[in-house]
Design a protein around this motif. Structure first.
Motif, mmCIF file in Angstrom:
data_model
loop_
_atom_site.group_PDB
_atom_site.id
_atom_site.type_symbol
_atom_site.label_atom_id
_atom_site.label_comp_id
_atom_site.label_asym_id
_atom_site.label_seq_id
_atom_site.Cartn_x
_atom_site.Cartn_y
_atom_site.Cartn_z
ATOM 1 N N PRO A 20 0.406 -1.452 0.229
ATOM 2 C CA PRO A 20 0.411 0.416 0.243
ATOM 3 C C PRO A 20 0.802 1.021 -0.049
ATOM 4 O O PRO A 20 -0.076 2.332 -0.121
ATOM 5 N N ALA A 21 2.372 1.146 0.389
ATOM 6 C CA ALA A 21 2.930 2.082 0.847
ATOM 7 C C ALA A 21 3.632 2.985 -0.606
ATOM 8 O O ALA A 21 4.637 3.561 -0.353
ATOM 9 N N MET A 22 3.541 1.646 -1.496
ATOM 10 C CA MET A 22 4.447 2.019 -2.908
ATOM 11 C C MET A 22 4.601 3.665 -3.580
ATOM 12 O O MET A 22 5.349 3.237 -3.984
ATOM 13 N N ASP A 23 3.500 4.766 -3.228
ATOM 14 C CA ASP A 23 3.618 5.904 -3.800
ATOM 15 C C ASP A 23 4.718 6.396 -3.608
ATOM 16 O O ASP A 23 4.862 7.263 -4.146
ATOM 17 N N THR A 24 4.934 6.003 -2.780
ATOM 18 C CA THR A 24 6.099 6.899 -1.824
ATOM 19 C C THR A 24 7.517 5.728 -1.467
ATOM 20 O O THR A 24 8.208 6.409 -0.386
ATOM 21 N N ALA A 25 7.716 5.230 -2.650
ATOM 22 C CA ALA A 25 8.475 3.885 -2.146
ATOM 23 C C ALA A 25 9.578 4.532 -3.248
ATOM 24 O O ALA A 25 9.602 5.531 -3.220
ATOM 25 N N THR A 26 11.078 3.850 -2.398
ATOM 26 C CA THR A 26 12.086 4.294 -3.335
ATOM 27 C C THR A 26 12.219 2.825 -3.496
ATOM 28 O O THR A 26 12.446 2.044 -2.736
ATOM 29 N N VAL A 27 12.638 2.369 -5.125
ATOM 30 C CA VAL A 27 12.744 1.634 -5.916
ATOM 31 C C VAL A 27 14.401 1.858 -6.599
ATOM 32 O O VAL A 27 14.930 2.895 -6.818
ATOM 33 N N THR A 28 14.855 0.934 -5.598
ATOM 34 C CA THR A 28 16.456 0.632 -6.022
ATOM 35 C C THR A 28 17.290 -0.775 -7.527
ATOM 36 O O THR A 28 16.350 -1.411 -7.148
ATOM 37 N N ASP A 29 17.187 -0.756 -8.481
ATOM 38 C CA ASP A 29 17.944 -2.196 -9.339
ATOM 39 C C ASP A 29 19.240 -2.454 -8.856
ATOM 40 O O ASP A 29 20.019 -2.178 -8.474
ATOM 41 N N ALA A 30 18.363 -3.844 -8.175
ATOM 42 C CA ALA A 30 19.541 -4.430 -7.773
ATOM 43 C C ALA A 30 20.011 -5.761 -8.690
ATOM 44 O O ALA A 30 20.057 -6.805 -7.112
ATOM 45 N N SER A 31 19.779 -5.909 -9.746
ATOM 46 C CA SER A 31 19.960 -7.262 -10.050
ATOM 47 C C SER A 31 21.560 -7.353 -10.892
ATOM 48 O O SER A 31 22.381 -6.050 -10.796
ATOM 49 N N TRP A 32 22.067 -8.455 -10.760
ATOM 50 C CA TRP A 32 23.213 -8.525 -11.811
ATOM 51 C C TRP A 32 23.516 -8.472 -12.221
ATOM 52 O O TRP A 32 22.765 -8.466 -13.439
ATOM 53 N N TRP A 40 14.724 -5.932 -7.748
ATOM 54 C CA TRP A 40 14.614 -4.361 -7.093
ATOM 55 C C TRP A 40 14.341 -4.340 -6.357
ATOM 56 O O TRP A 40 13.358 -5.338 -5.088
ATOM 57 N N ARG A 41 14.516 -3.625 -5.036
ATOM 58 C CA ARG A 41 14.772 -3.369 -3.754
ATOM 59 C C ARG A 41 14.350 -2.046 -4.064
ATOM 60 O O ARG A 41 13.828 -0.626 -4.436
ATOM 61 N N VAL A 42 12.973 -2.427 -2.476
ATOM 62 C CA VAL A 42 11.560 -1.660 -3.009
ATOM 63 C C VAL A 42 11.796 -1.009 -1.339
ATOM 64 O O VAL A 42 11.768 -2.072 -0.180
ATOM 65 N N VAL A 43 11.491 0.056 -0.756
ATOM 66 C CA VAL A 43 12.049 0.437 0.465
ATOM 67 C C VAL A 43 10.995 1.705 0.842
ATOM 68 O O VAL A 43 10.670 2.757 -0.056
ATOM 69 N N THR A 44 9.866 1.380 1.673
ATOM 70 C CA THR A 44 8.607 2.560 1.790
ATOM 71 C C THR A 44 8.752 2.410 3.701
ATOM 72 O O THR A 44 9.442 1.706 4.192
ATOM 73 N N ASP A 45 7.665 3.677 3.344
ATOM 74 C CA ASP A 45 8.080 3.748 5.577
ATOM 75 C C ASP A 45 7.561 2.661 6.007
ATOM 76 O O ASP A 45 7.699 2.777 7.477
ATOM 77 N N ARG A 46 7.630 1.404 5.608
ATOM 78 C CA ARG A 46 6.535 -0.137 6.505
ATOM 79 C C ARG A 46 7.580 -0.602 6.218
ATOM 80 O O ARG A 46 7.983 -1.378 6.971
ATOM 81 N N GLY A 47 8.789 -0.614 5.536
ATOM 82 C CA GLY A 47 9.935 -1.842 5.251
ATOM 83 C C GLY A 47 10.044 -2.447 4.122
ATOM 84 O O GLY A 47 10.165 -0.824 2.973
ATOM 85 N N GLU A 48 11.298 -3.175 4.216
ATOM 86 C CA GLU A 48 11.695 -3.356 2.639
ATOM 87 C C GLU A 48 11.221 -4.801 2.230
ATOM 88 O O GLU A 48 10.797 -5.637 2.781
#
Length: 300
Positions: A20-32, A40-48
């Motif tokens: 639900p907190a995806m709208d404010t998420a930070t998304v980083t490409d974590a592929s090899w 992708w690493r997705v960090v929201t205010d509710r966790g990772e």
């Protein structure tokens, strides 16, 4: 949102239904850098969490089954939990684990030995939980071993002049002995890519915490297949890591397992060497030569 463009829009929308907190998420490409899967690493205010997109339904299904196996075999903090999955994409959302990928970490000798001891312990517990192996799967395993033996025979003809006499003899042993030997080796549900790039280490707790990730190569197979990378890349120059790993594993390899492991590792080494020579890839050439040279001196 950061780096939103790195995740396909339809995948982003699917993930948002589960986060639900995806709208404010930070998304980083974590592929090899190498490999067909995207992560992708997705960090929201509710966790990772981590989102993984697979090149095929087959790899997706292996990841899902691997997560289910891990849930039965390992502690919750030792493997990611499957939070959502969609075979039609195919993609999953996985919980994040504490720690950093071991490959490339600047570890001291004693700390590295502890990581390998825990890696051995986790693999033993992973292997000890049985999964049904159908007749079809059993035949697939034996066919794979025969294919590797046949490959060794073909490579030997191709690069015979690049090998020392003892190395040629060992490659001949792969072609001749590996299929028969495999019939007496233990079968398990293997991880399939058991190496430090899929190990996590968090030294903060006392004792440190080890985690295992990436199950898209998991499948029934020979137990010693999970040791091939270690046998070829780590143990020849670091016998202390082999001792630490086997201490955690809880037993020594039987003579049959040790011989099978050497032969499988030789097959991998000459494959590196043959490919490297064909492509003039000095990295693969050196890697292949090193593996084969070490296996000639390995106990078998």
């Amino acid at each position: 949102m950061t780096h939103a463009a790195s995740m396909p829009p339809d995948l982003h929308q699917w993930v948002a239904r589960h986060l639900p907190a995806m709208d404010t998420a930070t998304v980083t490409d974590a592929s090899w850098p190498r490999g067909d899967s995207r992560v992708w690493r997705v960090v929201t205010d509710r966790g990772e969490v981590f989102v993984k997109l697979y090149p095929s339904t087959e790899t997706y299904e292996r990841e899902v089954r691997g997560c289910e196996h891990a849930a039965r075999a390992l502690a919750p903090a030792e493997a990611p939990q499957l939070l959502a999955g969609d075979p039609d994409r195919p993609a999953v959302v996985l919980s994040a684990l504490a720690g950093r990928v071991v490959r490339g970490l600047p570890l001291g000798q004693s700390e590295e030995q502890e990581v390998h001891r825990l890696a051995g312990n986790v693999l033993r517990r992973w292997h000890d939980v049985p999964e049904p192996i159908s007749d079809h799967e059993h035949q697939r395993i034996m066919t794979s071993v025969q294919t590797q033996a046949d490959e060794a025979a073909v490579i030997l003809e191709r690069i015979d002049d690049q090998l020392a006499p003892a190395e040629r003899d060992l490659v001949r042993d792969v072609a001749r002995d590996l299929p028969g030997l495999a019939r007496s080796l233990p079968l398990v549900y293997r991880h399939g890519d058991y190496s430090p790039r899929n190990w996590l280490w968090n030294p903060a707790p006392e004792p440190g915490q080890y985690g295992l990730i990436d199950f898209e190569e998991s499948a029934p197979g020979l137990a010693i297949e999970d040791l091939v990378w270690l046998c070829g890349a780590a143990w020849p120059t670091r016998p202390d890591l082999r001792d630490a790993f086997l201490t955690g594993f809880g037993r020594l390899l039987s003579p049959t397992e040790q011989r099978g492991l050497v032969l499988l590792t030789v097959r991998l080494g000459v494959s590196y060497l043959s490919t490297g020579l064909a492509k003039s890839d000095t990295v693969l050439i050196e890697r292949g030569r090193t593996v084969v040279e070490h296996m000639v001196r390995a106990p078998r």
